[in-house]
Every structure is written in C-alpha cells, then in structure tokens.
Enzyme design. Structure first.
Site, PDB file in Angstrom:
ATOM      1  N   SER A  49      34.211  37.929  12.484  1.00  0.00           N
ATOM      2  CA  SER A  49      33.476  37.789  13.743  1.00  0.00           C
ATOM      3  C   SER A  49      31.992  37.639  13.424  1.00  0.00           C
ATOM      4  CB  SER A  49      33.698  39.016  14.628  1.00  0.00           C
ATOM      5  OG  SER A  49      33.088  40.151  14.028  1.00  0.00           O
ATOM      6  N   ASP A  84      35.673  33.849  13.553  1.00  0.00           N
ATOM      7  CA  ASP A  84      36.407  34.300  14.743  1.00  0.00           C
ATOM      8  C   ASP A  84      35.458  34.292  15.953  1.00  0.00           C
ATOM      9  OD1 ASP A  84      38.576  35.415  16.136  1.00  0.00           O
ATOM     10  OD2 ASP A  84      37.941  37.464  15.691  1.00  0.00           O
ATOM     11  N   ASP A 105      34.368  29.200  20.252  1.00  0.00           N
ATOM     12  CA  ASP A 105      34.801  29.809  21.505  1.00  0.00           C
ATOM     13  C   ASP A 105      33.880  29.361  22.633  1.00  0.00           C
ATOM     14  OD1 ASP A 105      35.536  31.327  23.637  1.00  0.00           O
ATOM     15  OD2 ASP A 105      35.394  33.256  22.633  1.00  0.00           O
ATOM     16  N   GLY A 178      41.577  44.778  21.521  1.00  0.00           N
ATOM     17  CA  GLY A 178      41.528  46.243  21.510  1.00  0.00           C
ATOM     18  C   GLY A 178      42.854  46.835  21.979  1.00  0.00           C
ATOM     19  N   GLY A 208      44.210  39.308  20.214  1.00  0.00           N
ATOM     20  CA  GLY A 208      44.550  40.639  20.731  1.00  0.00           C
ATOM     21  C   GLY A 208      45.903  41.123  20.260  1.00  0.00           C
ATOM     22  N   GLY A 209      46.227  40.876  18.975  1.00  0.00           N
ATOM     23  CA  GLY A 209      47.543  41.229  18.445  1.00  0.00           C
ATOM     24  C   GLY A 209      47.818  42.727  18.405  1.00  0.00           C
ATOM     25  N   VAL A 230      44.911  40.062  14.391  1.00  0.00           N
ATOM     26  CA  VAL A 230      44.980  41.527  14.414  1.00  0.00           C
ATOM     27  C   VAL A 230      43.679  42.079  13.839  1.00  0.00           C
ATOM     28  CG1 VAL A 230      46.206  43.562  13.544  1.00  0.00           C
ATOM     29  CG2 VAL A 230      47.494  41.484  14.089  1.00  0.00           C
ATOM     30  N   ASN A 231      43.033  42.927  14.585  1.00  0.00           N
ATOM     31  CA  ASN A 231      41.794  43.546  14.115  1.00  0.00           C
ATOM     32  C   ASN A 231      41.839  45.059  14.329  1.00  0.00           C
ATOM     33  OD1 ASN A 231      39.188  44.056  13.314  1.00  0.00           O
ATOM     34  ND2 ASN A 231      38.225  43.179  15.114  1.00  0.00           N
TER      35      ASN A 231
HETATM   36  P1  13P Z   1      42.736  43.059  18.326  1.00  0.00           P
HETATM   37  O1  13P Z   1      41.504  43.779  17.885  1.00  0.00           O
HETATM   38  O2  13P Z   1      43.170  43.469  19.684  1.00  0.00           O
HETATM   39  O3  13P Z   1      43.837  43.163  17.329  1.00  0.00           O
HETATM   40  O4  13P Z   1      42.353  41.510  18.474  1.00  0.00           O
HETATM   41  C1  13P Z   1      41.934  40.782  17.356  1.00  0.00           C
HETATM   42  C2  13P Z   1      41.508  39.414  17.721  1.00  0.00           C
HETATM   43  O5  13P Z   1      42.042  38.793  18.617  1.00  0.00           O
HETATM   44  C3  13P Z   1      40.429  38.802  16.936  1.00  0.00           C
HETATM   45  O6  13P Z   1      40.009  37.607  17.492  1.00  0.00           O
END
Ligand code: 13P
Length: 287
Positions: A49, A84, A105, A178, A208-209, A230-231
């Site tokens: 990011s 990202d 984006d 999140g 948003g995995g 996934v973050n």
């Molecule tokens: P999460 O933090 O919800 O896994 O989302 C990660 C994401 O979509 C990064 O772009």
C-alpha cells in the site's frame, strides 16, 4: 522470480483457483511470504500500500529489498511486486522504482475520470511489461486511511474499465477491508455473477480477504475471482503470536529480547496463515 501478474492470473482464472496477494510491511513479512510460496510451489503477489511504502522509506527501498531477497533466497516461483490501491502519482513512482505490477484505484473519481486515467496508465504499464489492476465500486472499510463505503460495482462500469485493457479488475461486491462487522450481509454473488458475465475472461479481484468464510471464497473463485487480497489476517496473527511470547516472559529469558528471537513467533504465524490461505485458494503446486 519477479514477474508481472498477468500470466499467473490468467492461468488461475482458467484453472479455477486464485492467487493470494499478501500485503508486506517489513523484511519479516516479505521473507515469510516468499519462503511459504516457494515451499508450496505457489505463485504469489506481494501487495504494497502507499502507507506501507512510506513506512519502508519509499517504493525504491521496497523494490530493492524484494528483488534482492528474491535472488538471495533462490525463489523460483512467480512473484509479482504489486502496488495496492495506488494513486495516479503513486503508480508512476512504483513504475519508476521497478515494481512489476500496479493497481490504479480510481474508484473515487467520477467514471469518466477513472476511465481517462486508467487508459493512460494501462498504456504506460503495458509499454514497460507491467500488469495493471483497476477498480470499480469502492471496497468498504478503511485501508491506510483510505475509507470506502463498500458499495457494489455497476456491471456496465466494470465492462467499460475492463475494455480499456486492464489485466485484472477489482469490483466491489459488498467486501470490506479489515475485520467484518457481525452484521455484515456477506458477499453479493448476484453482483459478482452479473459482473463476471459482462467482463468475459477478465480475472476478478476480491479485496478484503480477511475473515471471508471458506465457502464464500470457493464460490467467488467459481465465479471468476482469480486474485484474493489478504492483509489484516496476517497482522492479527503476528500480533497475537508476539503478545504470547512477551506475556510468557520469554523476552526476559536469556537473550529472548534479541529481535531475531522476539519476532520469530510472529514470523512463523504469518507463514502458517499464508500456507492456510494458499491451500484454500487452490494455488499450491500451480507455480
Ligand atoms: P484485508 O485487510 O481485509 O485482508 O484486505 C486486504 C486488501 O484488500 C488489500 O487491498
């Protein structure tokens, strides 16, 4: 092996599995994800990011670290280094720094402006052999200060952006960055189905995995999702493992305060989480 994400995502879409994008924050994160991908013979995407890029002192530092680590660890599986949720300026910085993939984006711009900026960046990225992701319909929640409402994308707008030649497309289907709130309604598969029909063979991206139930992940993959981000989940397991180590007083035993020891449980926790996700997404042995 550093590559663009185009080929790995086309293969994933055709083979009905998804490649994980795991966001990186520092050396431990990067090393954990690269080693796991290599151990499982899986392609992988390292997401950065703008905030994480800044934290690591800039995209040039990130690109240099990833390229050197890829080489020194002898990584042979395909690895894409991907911006990202990039801003217009951020995309140019990453192209210059040596990233192999970018996300523009433009979802918060009016659609005409999203179209014109995406068109320009597609041309620049492709001219240099990079892959490019675009976004339609904001992803909900907060990521590094960027707040989205979580609206569902309009399939017609998805088609407009897909037709610009982007390599993969993020489309909001009720997903949120999140941890999901307890009253979350789940993914909108009607929206995903409609988008999938209009964009043809375009690999779709699920942001948003974190915390999406396994059955929804599998259904999303069956409807064209080929990249899952996934973050937060890696951050949560890292924090939990580090807290466990400190609460057990291990940092005060012998040389337990040595950062290489202090950060080891978190590092192992990220590896286990990435492995779990790669198995769920079906990318194991697809390198
Ligand atoms: P999460 O933090 O919800 O896994 O989302 C990660 C994401 O979509 C990064 O772009």
């Amino acid at each position: 092996m550093l590559v663009s994400a185009t080929e790995m995502l086309r293969k994933a879409r055709d083979g009905k599995y998804a490649v994980g994008q795991f966001n990186i924050n520092n050396l431990e994160w990067t090393k954990a994800i690269l080693l796991t991908a290599q151990e499982l013979n899986s392609p992988v995407i390292l997401g950065v990011s703008e905030g994480a890029g800044k934290y690591m002192t800039g995209f040039e530092t990130v690109a240099a670290m990833v390229a050197a680590m890829d080489k020194s660890l002898g990584i042979t599986v395909p690895v894409a280094l991907h911006l990202d949720h990039g801003s217009y300026e951020g995309c140019y910085k990453c192209i210059k720094a040596g990233f192999t993939s970018i996300m523009f984006d433009g979802s918060h711009f009016p659609i005409d402006e999203n179209v014109s900026k995406t068109t320009e960046l597609v041309n620049v990225a492709h001219g240099l052999g990079l892959s490019i992701e675009a976004e339609v319909g904001a992803i909900g929640g907060e990521e590094d200060g960027v707040i989205g409402k979580g609206e569902c994308a309009d399939p017609k707008e998805c088609k407009m952006i897909a037709d610009l030649g982007v390599d993969f497309l993020a489309a909001g289907i009720g997903n949120i960055h999140g941890v999901y709130p307890s009253n979350w309604e789940g993914l909108s598969f009607d929206t995903l189905e409609a988008i999938n029909k209009t964009v043809g063979e375009m690999p779709l991206v699920l942001h948003g995995g974190t915390g999406i139930p396994d059955d929804m992940i599998k259904k999303a993959i069956s409807l064209g999702v080929a990249k899952i981000n996934v973050n937060t989940e890696c951050q949560l397991v890292f924090a939990e493992a580090t807290r466990g180590y400190i609460e057990a007083g291990k940092d005060q035993q012998g040389k337990g305060f040595d950062p290489r020891k202090l950060l080891a449980p978190g590092f192992e926790a990220i590896k286990a989480k990435v492995k779990e996700k790669m198995e769920l997404f079906g990318s194991v042995n697809k390198a």
